[in-house]
Design a protein around this motif. Structure first.
Motif, PDB file in Angstrom:
ATOM      1  N   MET A   1       1.789  -4.912  -4.750  1.00 16.02           N
ATOM      2  CA  MET A   1       2.829  -4.101  -4.148  1.00 16.02           C
ATOM      3  C   MET A   1       2.142  -3.053  -3.285  1.00 16.02           C
ATOM      4  SD  MET A   1       6.413  -2.887  -4.801  1.00 16.02           S
ATOM      5  CE  MET A   1       6.588  -4.447  -5.512  1.00 16.02           C
ATOM      6  N   ASP A   2       2.544  -2.960  -2.046  1.00 18.42           N
ATOM      7  CA  ASP A   2       1.922  -2.024  -1.116  1.00 18.42           C
ATOM      8  C   ASP A   2       2.901  -0.901  -0.806  1.00 18.42           C
ATOM      9  OD1 ASP A   2       0.053  -0.944   0.635  1.00 18.42           O
ATOM     10  OD2 ASP A   2       0.757  -2.160   2.316  1.00 18.42           O
ATOM     11  N   ILE A   3       2.551   0.291  -1.231  1.00 16.91           N
ATOM     12  CA  ILE A   3       3.362   1.465  -0.936  1.00 16.91           C
ATOM     13  C   ILE A   3       2.475   2.426  -0.165  1.00 16.91           C
ATOM     14  CG2 ILE A   3       4.621   3.430  -1.876  1.00 16.91           C
ATOM     15  CD1 ILE A   3       5.308   1.744  -4.270  1.00 16.91           C
ATOM     16  N   ASN A   4       2.855   2.684   1.072  1.00 12.19           N
ATOM     17  CA  ASN A   4       2.101   3.641   1.874  1.00 12.19           C
ATOM     18  C   ASN A   4       2.623   5.030   1.564  1.00 12.19           C
ATOM     19  OD1 ASN A   4       0.525   1.709   3.290  1.00 12.19           O
ATOM     20  ND2 ASN A   4       2.323   1.203   4.491  1.00 12.19           N
ATOM     21  N   GLY A   5       1.711   5.928   1.344  1.00 17.97           N
ATOM     22  CA  GLY A   5       2.137   7.268   1.005  1.00 17.97           C
ATOM     23  C   GLY A   5       1.053   8.284   1.280  1.00 17.97           C
ATOM     24  N   PRO A   6       1.236   9.480   0.762  1.00 14.70           N
ATOM     25  CA  PRO A   6       0.325  10.582   1.038  1.00 14.70           C
ATOM     26  C   PRO A   6      -0.957  10.569   0.213  1.00 14.70           C
ATOM     27  CG  PRO A   6       2.103  11.331  -0.360  1.00 14.70           C
ATOM     28  CD  PRO A   6       2.408   9.899  -0.006  1.00 14.70           C
ATOM     29  N   ASP A  51      12.454   3.810  -6.511  1.00 18.25           N
ATOM     30  CA  ASP A  51      13.185   2.634  -6.034  1.00 18.25           C
ATOM     31  C   ASP A  51      12.445   1.348  -6.381  1.00 18.25           C
ATOM     32  OD1 ASP A  51      15.076   4.370  -4.989  1.00 18.25           O
ATOM     33  OD2 ASP A  51      14.352   4.184  -2.918  1.00 18.25           O
ATOM     34  N   ASN A  52      11.134   1.336  -6.170  1.00 20.15           N
ATOM     35  CA  ASN A  52      10.347   0.146  -6.464  1.00 20.15           C
ATOM     36  C   ASN A  52      10.228  -0.110  -7.955  1.00 20.15           C
ATOM     37  OD1 ASN A  52       9.365  -1.136  -3.921  1.00 20.15           O
ATOM     38  ND2 ASN A  52       8.705   0.951  -3.538  1.00 20.15           N
ATOM     39  N   ILE A  53      10.105   0.945  -8.739  1.00 18.45           N
ATOM     40  CA  ILE A  53      10.062   0.800 -10.200  1.00 18.45           C
ATOM     41  C   ILE A  53      11.358   0.160 -10.687  1.00 18.45           C
ATOM     42  CG2 ILE A  53      10.140   2.095 -12.377  1.00 18.45           C
ATOM     43  CD1 ILE A  53       8.115   4.072 -11.019  1.00 18.45           C
ATOM     44  N   ASN A  54      12.485   0.636 -10.175  1.00 22.38           N
ATOM     45  CA  ASN A  54      13.786   0.126 -10.608  1.00 22.38           C
ATOM     46  C   ASN A  54      14.044  -1.307 -10.171  1.00 22.38           C
ATOM     47  OD1 ASN A  54      14.475   2.488 -11.944  1.00 22.38           O
ATOM     48  ND2 ASN A  54      15.404   3.383 -10.143  1.00 22.38           N
ATOM     49  N   ASN A  55      13.329  -1.787  -9.157  1.00 24.68           N
ATOM     50  CA  ASN A  55      13.517  -3.149  -8.668  1.00 24.68           C
ATOM     51  C   ASN A  55      12.638  -4.178  -9.356  1.00 24.68           C
ATOM     52  OD1 ASN A  55      15.550  -2.572  -6.807  1.00 24.68           O
ATOM     53  ND2 ASN A  55      14.085  -1.978  -5.246  1.00 24.68           N
ATOM     54  N   LEU A  56      11.758  -3.734 -10.238  1.00 16.22           N
ATOM     55  CA  LEU A  56      10.866  -4.651 -10.941  1.00 16.22           C
ATOM     56  C   LEU A  56      11.253  -4.739 -12.416  1.00 16.22           C
ATOM     57  CD1 LEU A  56       7.460  -3.582  -9.362  1.00 16.22           C
ATOM     58  CD2 LEU A  56       8.706  -5.706  -8.946  1.00 16.22           C
ATOM     59  N   PRO A  57      11.030  -5.892 -13.042  1.00 17.01           N
ATOM     60  CA  PRO A  57      11.402  -6.050 -14.455  1.00 17.01           C
ATOM     61  C   PRO A  57      10.463  -5.280 -15.386  1.00 17.01           C
ATOM     62  CG  PRO A  57      10.291  -8.023 -13.658  1.00 17.01           C
ATOM     63  CD  PRO A  57      10.475  -7.115 -12.470  1.00 17.01           C
ATOM     64  N   GLU A  58      11.000  -4.925 -16.547  1.00 16.32           N
ATOM     65  CA  GLU A  58      10.185  -4.297 -17.591  1.00 16.32           C
ATOM     66  C   GLU A  58       8.978  -5.175 -17.873  1.00 16.32           C
ATOM     67  OE1 GLU A  58      10.447  -1.536 -19.666  1.00 16.32           O
ATOM     68  OE2 GLU A  58      12.166  -0.761 -18.575  1.00 16.32           O
ATOM     69  N   GLY A  59       7.828  -4.547 -18.075  1.00 19.22           N
ATOM     70  CA  GLY A  59       6.617  -5.282 -18.406  1.00 19.22           C
ATOM     71  C   GLY A  59       5.824  -5.759 -17.200  1.00 19.22           C
ATOM     72  N   ARG A  63       5.035  -2.483 -11.897  1.00 23.23           N
ATOM     73  CA  ARG A  63       5.985  -1.454 -12.323  1.00 23.23           C
ATOM     74  C   ARG A  63       5.287  -0.415 -13.199  1.00 23.23           C
ATOM     75  NH1 ARG A  63      11.282  -1.523 -16.181  1.00 23.23           N
ATOM     76  NH2 ARG A  63      12.191   0.288 -15.187  1.00 23.23           N
ATOM     77  N   ASP A  64       4.514  -0.893 -14.143  1.00 21.79           N
ATOM     78  CA  ASP A  64       3.804   0.015 -15.048  1.00 21.79           C
ATOM     79  C   ASP A  64       2.819   0.899 -14.284  1.00 21.79           C
ATOM     80  OD1 ASP A  64       5.229  -1.219 -17.080  1.00 21.79           O
ATOM     81  OD2 ASP A  64       3.543  -2.455 -17.736  1.00 21.79           O
ATOM     82  N   GLY A  65       2.118   0.327 -13.298  1.00 19.27           N
ATOM     83  CA  GLY A  65       1.186   1.105 -12.486  1.00 19.27           C
ATOM     84  C   GLY A  65       1.899   2.158 -11.663  1.00 19.27           C
ATOM     85  N   MET A  66       3.031   1.769 -11.062  1.00 17.95           N
ATOM     86  CA  MET A  66       3.818   2.737 -10.288  1.00 17.95           C
ATOM     87  C   MET A  66       4.347   3.850 -11.183  1.00 17.95           C
ATOM     88  SD  MET A  66       5.963   0.675  -7.431  1.00 17.95           S
ATOM     89  CE  MET A  66       6.097  -0.927  -8.186  1.00 17.95           C
ATOM     90  N   ALA A  67       4.693   3.514 -12.421  1.00 20.30           N
ATOM     91  CA  ALA A  67       5.202   4.530 -13.353  1.00 20.30           C
ATOM     92  C   ALA A  67       4.134   5.580 -13.646  1.00 20.30           C
ATOM     93  CB  ALA A  67       5.686   3.869 -14.636  1.00 20.30           C
ATOM     94  N   ILE A  68       2.881   5.159 -13.736  1.00 16.40           N
ATOM     95  CA  ILE A  68       1.790   6.111 -13.958  1.00 16.40           C
ATOM     96  C   ILE A  68       1.662   7.039 -12.756  1.00 16.40           C
ATOM     97  CG2 ILE A  68      -0.715   6.328 -14.200  1.00 16.40           C
ATOM     98  CD1 ILE A  68      -0.578   3.601 -15.743  1.00 16.40           C
ATOM     99  N   VAL A  69       1.680   6.467 -11.555  1.00 21.26           N
ATOM    100  CA  VAL A  69       1.585   7.280 -10.342  1.00 21.26           C
ATOM    101  C   VAL A  69       2.802   8.191 -10.221  1.00 21.26           C
ATOM    102  CG1 VAL A  69       1.463   7.197  -7.817  1.00 21.26           C
ATOM    103  CG2 VAL A  69       0.134   5.580  -9.176  1.00 21.26           C
ATOM    104  N   TYR A  70       3.979   7.677 -10.558  1.00 19.50           N
ATOM    105  CA  TYR A  70       5.203   8.488 -10.519  1.00 19.50           C
ATOM    106  C   TYR A  70       5.089   9.702 -11.442  1.00 19.50           C
ATOM    107  CZ  TYR A  70       9.802  10.139 -11.729  1.00 19.50           C
ATOM    108  OH  TYR A  70      10.861  10.966 -11.985  1.00 19.50           O
TER     109      TYR A  70
END
Length: 109
Positions: A1-6, A51-59, A63-70
């Motif tokens: 998953m590629d999310i461009n950000g700061p 938004d991306n976390i909510n669009n991916l299934p649990e597990g 999603r888990d990686g984005m949750a850590i960054v979030y």
């Protein structure tokens, strides 16, 4: 998953600890933005993560990686908005071994 950000996020396997380290730096574009725009950019980045976390299934490892960054970013947001973070500094965050797998999958896309 590629999310461009700061942020530029790197993962380092630290043999001296049971987990890994995240090394987090801000992009040059983010550092050069005005304080008001930095707050807006960072808030938009957090919303994109949600938004991306909510669009991916649990597990899902992305999603888990984005949750850590979030989690990290949501804690930093008030300090970003107030200009209380030294944007030239590299921040280091230690994460547990089980979380390290998720964050590497997310970052390596």
């Amino acid at each position: 998953m590629d999310i461009n950000g700061p942020l530029k996020i790197g993962v380092i396997d630290s043999p001296d600890t049971p987990g890994w380290e995240l090394q987090i730096k801000f992009t040059d574009d983010f550092k050069s933005a005005s304080l008001e725009n930095q707050g807006k950019i960072f808030q938009a980045y957090i919303q994109e993560l949600v938004d991306n976390i909510n669009n991916l299934p649990e597990g899902d490892r992305n999603r888990d990686g984005m949750a850590i960054v979030y989690q990290f970013c949501s804690q930093m947001l008030p300090y970003i908005k107030d200009g209380q973070i030294a944007l030239e500094e590299t921040m280091t965050v230690e994460i547990g071994q089980s979380q390290a797998i998720s964050i590497t999958d997310f970052l390596n896309g």
